[in-house]
Design an enzyme around this catalytic site. Sequence first.
Site, mmCIF file in Angstrom:
data_model
loop_
_atom_site.group_PDB
_atom_site.id
_atom_site.type_symbol
_atom_site.label_atom_id
_atom_site.label_comp_id
_atom_site.label_asym_id
_atom_site.label_seq_id
_atom_site.Cartn_x
_atom_site.Cartn_y
_atom_site.Cartn_z
ATOM 1 N N ASP A 220 -5.997 -1.415 15.512
ATOM 2 C CA ASP A 220 -6.675 -0.147 15.750
ATOM 3 C C ASP A 220 -7.986 -0.410 16.505
ATOM 4 O OD1 ASP A 220 -6.767 2.883 14.800
ATOM 5 O OD2 ASP A 220 -8.790 2.080 14.612
ATOM 6 N N ILE A 221 -8.245 0.374 17.556
ATOM 7 C CA ILE A 221 -9.484 0.213 18.324
ATOM 8 C C ILE A 221 -10.650 0.791 17.521
ATOM 9 C CG2 ILE A 221 -10.677 0.791 20.478
ATOM 10 C CD1 ILE A 221 -7.937 1.135 21.788
ATOM 11 N N GLU A 263 -4.901 5.552 19.122
ATOM 12 C CA GLU A 263 -5.570 4.294 19.483
ATOM 13 C C GLU A 263 -5.033 3.108 18.699
ATOM 14 O OE1 GLU A 263 -8.395 6.340 16.494
ATOM 15 O OE2 GLU A 263 -6.885 6.889 17.976
#
Length: 347
Positions: A220-221, A263
């Site tokens: 996950d960003i 994301e």
Amino acid sequence: MLVADTFANAQEYSEQAIKVMKQRAIPSTPSNFTIWYDYVSGKNPHLTTAINDIISGDGLFSAEVSNELYTNFYLTDKQQSENIHEAGDKLQKTLKHVIEQISEAGSDTENYGEKIASLAIDISETISGQEGSTSLKDFVAEIVRETATITEKNRALQGQLQQSSNEISSLQQNLEKVRTESLTDALTQIGNRKHFDNKLIEETKSSIEENSELCLLLMDIDHFKKFNDTYGHRVGDEVLKVVARMIKSAVKGQDTPARYGGEEFTCILPNTSLHDAASLADQIREKISKQVLKNKKTGQGFGRITLSIGVSKYVREEPLEGFVQRADEALYRAKDQGRNRVIKEIS
């Protein structure tokens, strides 16, 4: 189904479908070809009724109408799509075989014609001046003419078959392109969620059959919303592209990177231990954290990109939900512990 059609029927239905699409100015896309192939073959009564209703109305088959037909009658049936692809492949192979046979037969006929013509000359010279020679010459000349006619018909048939084969090949290529696009995330150009789901099923089966290790990364960003809110969605899209590109460049050919959603990204790692999967995840994390996104024109910096990553290992014959959930739980622990880090599942 298409696969049950004989060569002759498939050839006839294909030609009719293409002819109807041309008459109605309908693009020869794989989905449109599927619709009209089934329509002219009469294999799908409900589809036939729906198309006849449109014809009796305004008769217009716009892109929206065609897409709606395909969605209603085919898109929900995965096996149908696979059958169409398989049928196209079989039909193309059959056509190729027939063309080879026709070509060989045509060559033999041409040789036969040349021999008959040569014999005609020899006979004409031999019987020249003898009684009845004119009728015999005429007879031989007629054989030559008929042979030439047969040869020409074979050439025409060969050409028609070759043209049909090329059209089927083109349709099959388009179908393959559509299938590939349906499994690819349009923005990042790596696998999408559907591709991930399919590969996860495939790889877990292989893991069971080969008694091999299988691991999963869920990434996950960090603070992705900040990129969108501060710099706009175009910058956010660039962040997603950069992350996808870096993940793809870091994994091996047997691995499957994909965009999981929003994301979040994932990567399926066959024949990989939990320790090695965590090491690879840390390499990806570190590689991406060194990237500084900038505006190429102004030089404005958009900050660093960091990832939080959870790692899990497949347990033989467990539900896939459990496999993914453990990676997801590890990911959230990475978030809770300060982000920009890799956390393995709790053993």
